[in-house]
Write a protein that holds these residues in place. Structure first.
Motif, PDB file in Angstrom:
ATOM      1  N   ARG A   1       0.836  -1.206   0.126  1.00  0.00           N
ATOM      2  CA  ARG A   1       0.063   0.114   0.191  1.00  0.00           C
ATOM      3  C   ARG A   1       0.962   1.321   0.111  1.00  0.00           C
ATOM      4  N   ASN A   2       0.312   2.312  -0.747  1.00  0.00           N
ATOM      5  CA  ASN A   2       1.298   3.733  -0.776  1.00  0.00           C
ATOM      6  C   ASN A   2       0.487   4.733  -0.502  1.00  0.00           C
ATOM      7  N   ASP A   3      -0.460   4.497   0.239  1.00  0.00           N
ATOM      8  CA  ASP A   3      -1.340   5.984   0.691  1.00  0.00           C
ATOM      9  C   ASP A   3      -0.576   6.568   1.934  1.00  0.00           C
ATOM     10  N   SER A   4      -1.109   7.630   2.057  1.00  0.00           N
ATOM     11  CA  SER A   4      -1.079   8.543   3.281  1.00  0.00           C
ATOM     12  C   SER A   4      -2.190   8.443   4.207  1.00  0.00           C
ATOM     13  N   ILE A   5      -1.943   8.748   5.452  1.00  0.00           N
ATOM     14  CA  ILE A   5      -3.361   8.842   6.100  1.00  0.00           C
ATOM     15  C   ILE A   5      -2.992   9.859   7.407  1.00  0.00           C
ATOM     16  N   PHE A   6      -4.043  10.166   8.139  1.00  0.00           N
ATOM     17  CA  PHE A   6      -4.106  10.824   8.984  1.00  0.00           C
ATOM     18  C   PHE A   6      -5.084  10.406  10.396  1.00  0.00           C
ATOM     19  N   TRP A   7      -4.919   9.808  11.383  1.00  0.00           N
ATOM     20  CA  TRP A   7      -5.628   9.483  12.528  1.00  0.00           C
ATOM     21  C   TRP A   7      -6.459  10.601  13.051  1.00  0.00           C
ATOM     22  N   ILE A   8      -7.674  10.389  12.971  1.00  0.00           N
ATOM     23  CA  ILE A   8      -8.491  11.481  13.661  1.00  0.00           C
ATOM     24  C   ILE A   8      -8.611  11.269  15.128  1.00  0.00           C
ATOM     25  N   GLU A   9      -8.307  12.433  15.758  1.00  0.00           N
ATOM     26  CA  GLU A   9      -8.602  12.429  17.296  1.00  0.00           C
ATOM     27  C   GLU A   9     -10.192  12.927  17.555  1.00  0.00           C
ATOM     28  N   PRO A  10     -10.745  12.459  18.780  1.00  0.00           N
ATOM     29  CA  PRO A  10     -12.245  12.840  19.208  1.00  0.00           C
ATOM     30  C   PRO A  10     -12.319  14.384  19.233  1.00  0.00           C
ATOM     31  N   GLU A  11     -11.278  14.942  19.442  1.00  0.00           N
ATOM     32  CA  GLU A  11     -11.323  16.444  19.625  1.00  0.00           C
ATOM     33  C   GLU A  11     -11.072  17.308  18.386  1.00  0.00           C
ATOM     34  N   ASP A  12     -11.101  16.679  17.360  1.00  0.00           N
ATOM     35  CA  ASP A  12     -10.641  17.388  16.054  1.00  0.00           C
ATOM     36  C   ASP A  12     -11.437  18.439  15.613  1.00  0.00           C
ATOM     37  N   PRO A  13     -10.839  19.512  15.378  1.00  0.00           N
ATOM     38  CA  PRO A  13     -11.545  20.924  15.216  1.00  0.00           C
ATOM     39  C   PRO A  13     -12.497  21.064  14.300  1.00  0.00           C
ATOM     40  N   SER A  14     -12.373  20.265  13.221  1.00  0.00           N
ATOM     41  CA  SER A  14     -13.132  20.348  11.912  1.00  0.00           C
ATOM     42  C   SER A  14     -14.666  20.173  12.250  1.00  0.00           C
ATOM     43  N   SER A  15     -15.532  20.829  12.049  1.00  0.00           N
ATOM     44  CA  SER A  15     -16.936  20.644  12.371  1.00  0.00           C
ATOM     45  C   SER A  15     -17.481  19.569  11.409  1.00  0.00           C
ATOM     46  N   ALA A  16     -16.782  19.526  10.136  1.00  0.00           N
ATOM     47  CA  ALA A  16     -17.278  18.400   9.319  1.00  0.00           C
ATOM     48  C   ALA A  16     -16.858  17.179   9.661  1.00  0.00           C
ATOM     49  N   ILE A  17     -15.670  16.863  10.337  1.00  0.00           N
ATOM     50  CA  ILE A  17     -15.071  15.718  11.025  1.00  0.00           C
ATOM     51  C   ILE A  17     -16.083  15.212  12.133  1.00  0.00           C
ATOM     52  N   GLN A  18     -16.588  16.406  13.103  1.00  0.00           N
ATOM     53  CA  GLN A  18     -17.221  16.300  14.263  1.00  0.00           C
ATOM     54  C   GLN A  18     -18.581  15.784  13.600  1.00  0.00           C
ATOM     55  N   LYS A  19     -19.037  16.241  12.604  1.00  0.00           N
ATOM     56  CA  LYS A  19     -20.394  15.602  12.056  1.00  0.00           C
ATOM     57  C   LYS A  19     -20.248  14.075  11.787  1.00  0.00           C
ATOM     58  N   TYR A  20     -18.994  13.692  11.140  1.00  0.00           N
ATOM     59  CA  TYR A  20     -18.940  12.546  10.557  1.00  0.00           C
ATOM     60  C   TYR A  20     -18.606  11.381  11.798  1.00  0.00           C
ATOM     61  N   LEU A  21     -17.959  12.024  13.060  1.00  0.00           N
ATOM     62  CA  LEU A  21     -17.826  11.194  14.050  1.00  0.00           C
ATOM     63  C   LEU A  21     -19.422  10.846  14.874  1.00  0.00           C
ATOM     64  N   HIS A  22     -20.129  12.007  14.742  1.00  0.00           N
ATOM     65  CA  HIS A  22     -21.307  11.821  15.331  1.00  0.00           C
ATOM     66  C   HIS A  22     -22.261  10.886  14.419  1.00  0.00           C
ATOM     67  N   PHE A  23     -22.150  10.803  13.246  1.00  0.00           N
ATOM     68  CA  PHE A  23     -22.702   9.697  12.404  1.00  0.00           C
ATOM     69  C   PHE A  23     -22.316   8.488  12.617  1.00  0.00           C
ATOM     70  N   LEU A  24     -21.104   8.155  12.776  1.00  0.00           N
ATOM     71  CA  LEU A  24     -20.588   6.966  13.151  1.00  0.00           C
ATOM     72  C   LEU A  24     -20.829   6.420  14.549  1.00  0.00           C
ATOM     73  N   LYS A  25     -21.257   7.430  15.510  1.00  0.00           N
ATOM     74  CA  LYS A  25     -21.713   6.948  16.935  1.00  0.00           C
ATOM     75  C   LYS A  25     -23.163   6.441  16.808  1.00  0.00           C
ATOM     76  N   LYS A  26     -24.132   7.256  15.874  1.00  0.00           N
ATOM     77  CA  LYS A  26     -25.252   6.797  15.704  1.00  0.00           C
ATOM     78  C   LYS A  26     -25.403   5.407  15.093  1.00  0.00           C
ATOM     79  N   LEU A  27     -24.533   5.253  13.932  1.00  0.00           N
ATOM     80  CA  LEU A  27     -24.445   4.071  13.284  1.00  0.00           C
ATOM     81  C   LEU A  27     -24.097   2.773  14.234  1.00  0.00           C
ATOM     82  N   GLN A  28     -23.236   2.964  14.783  1.00  0.00           N
ATOM     83  CA  GLN A  28     -22.617   2.084  15.898  1.00  0.00           C
ATOM     84  C   GLN A  28     -23.678   1.408  16.823  1.00  0.00           C
TER      85      GLN A  28
END
Ligand code: OGA
Ligand code: NI
Length: 191
Positions: free
Chosen positions: A56-83
């Motif tokens: 594999r030769n992709d690059s990544i960034f692991w998201i922390e729960p307190e990430d400042p992006s509101s779009a990322i926060q929205k996505y984390l919220h979506f994942l919690k509901k889906l869980q």
């Protein structure tokens, strides 16, 4: 948003689910902006996270729960509901999730693999949302699923979502001829 009933039926029947336009183009733009602002690093493999650029030769960034992006926060919220939904409906015993931003440059790929090979780690369900506007057939970068003699190719189109059972579905990313971005997560159980 996703068609949750269809998602449940397909995960149960086939082990995978795909939905176009699960997220808006505005949402896609905001997550792409977060990718620009974060410092992605070459992804590794397995517990040791050793970089194997032949696999594999992709690059990544692991998201922390307190990430400042509101779009990322929205996505984390979506994942919690889906869980919660997945646990109530399929009794998967998911306790947590992990999620990273991913980027394949031109020439990027990920050879066939399981995200959880025979229970060797604690990934239960893989969930990927793609961020690539105007993706064409000739751009490559397909998610290719292999399951029970069936091959399914999924285009990484902006706002589309793919989900599959991590230990059942062998999959790969075919060579990408353009920059290819996604937000990729795994629902986890305790080992
Ligand atoms: C992975 C993976 C597929 C994709 O990160 O394990 O298989 O379509 N990604 O990005
Ligand atoms: Ni994978």
């Amino acid at each position: 948003m996703i068609d949750f009933q269809k998602c449940l039926v397909q995960l149960t029947d086939k082990g995978w689910f795909h939905q176009k336009n699960a997220f808006s183009q505005d949402f896609v733009k905001d997550i792409k902006q977060a990718i620009i602002e974060r410092n992605l690093v070459k992804a590794g493999i397995g517990q040791s996270k050793v970089v194997h650029s032949d696999i594999r030769n992709d690059s990544i960034f692991w998201i922390e729960p307190e990430d400042p992006s509101s779009a990322i926060q929205k996505y984390l919220h979506f994942l919690k509901k889906l869980q919660v939904n997945l646990n109530q409906s399929l009794f998967l015993g998911i306790q947590n999730f992990e999620v990273h931003l991913a980027q394949y440059q031109k020439g990027g790929f990920y050879k066939p693999h399981y995200d959880n090979f025979q229970g060797k780690n604690n990934r239960v369900v893989t969930i990927i949302t793609y961020l690539n506007e105007n993706w064409n057939q000739e751009d490559g970068g397909l998610l290719r699923l292999h399951h029970q003699g069936e091959i399914v190719d999924i285009q990484p189109e902006a706002g589309s979502l793919a989900m599959f059972i991590s230990e059942d579905i062998l999959h790969e990313v075919s060579e990408s001829y353009k920059t290819r971005q996604s937000i990729t997560g795994w629902f986890l159980r305790q080992n």
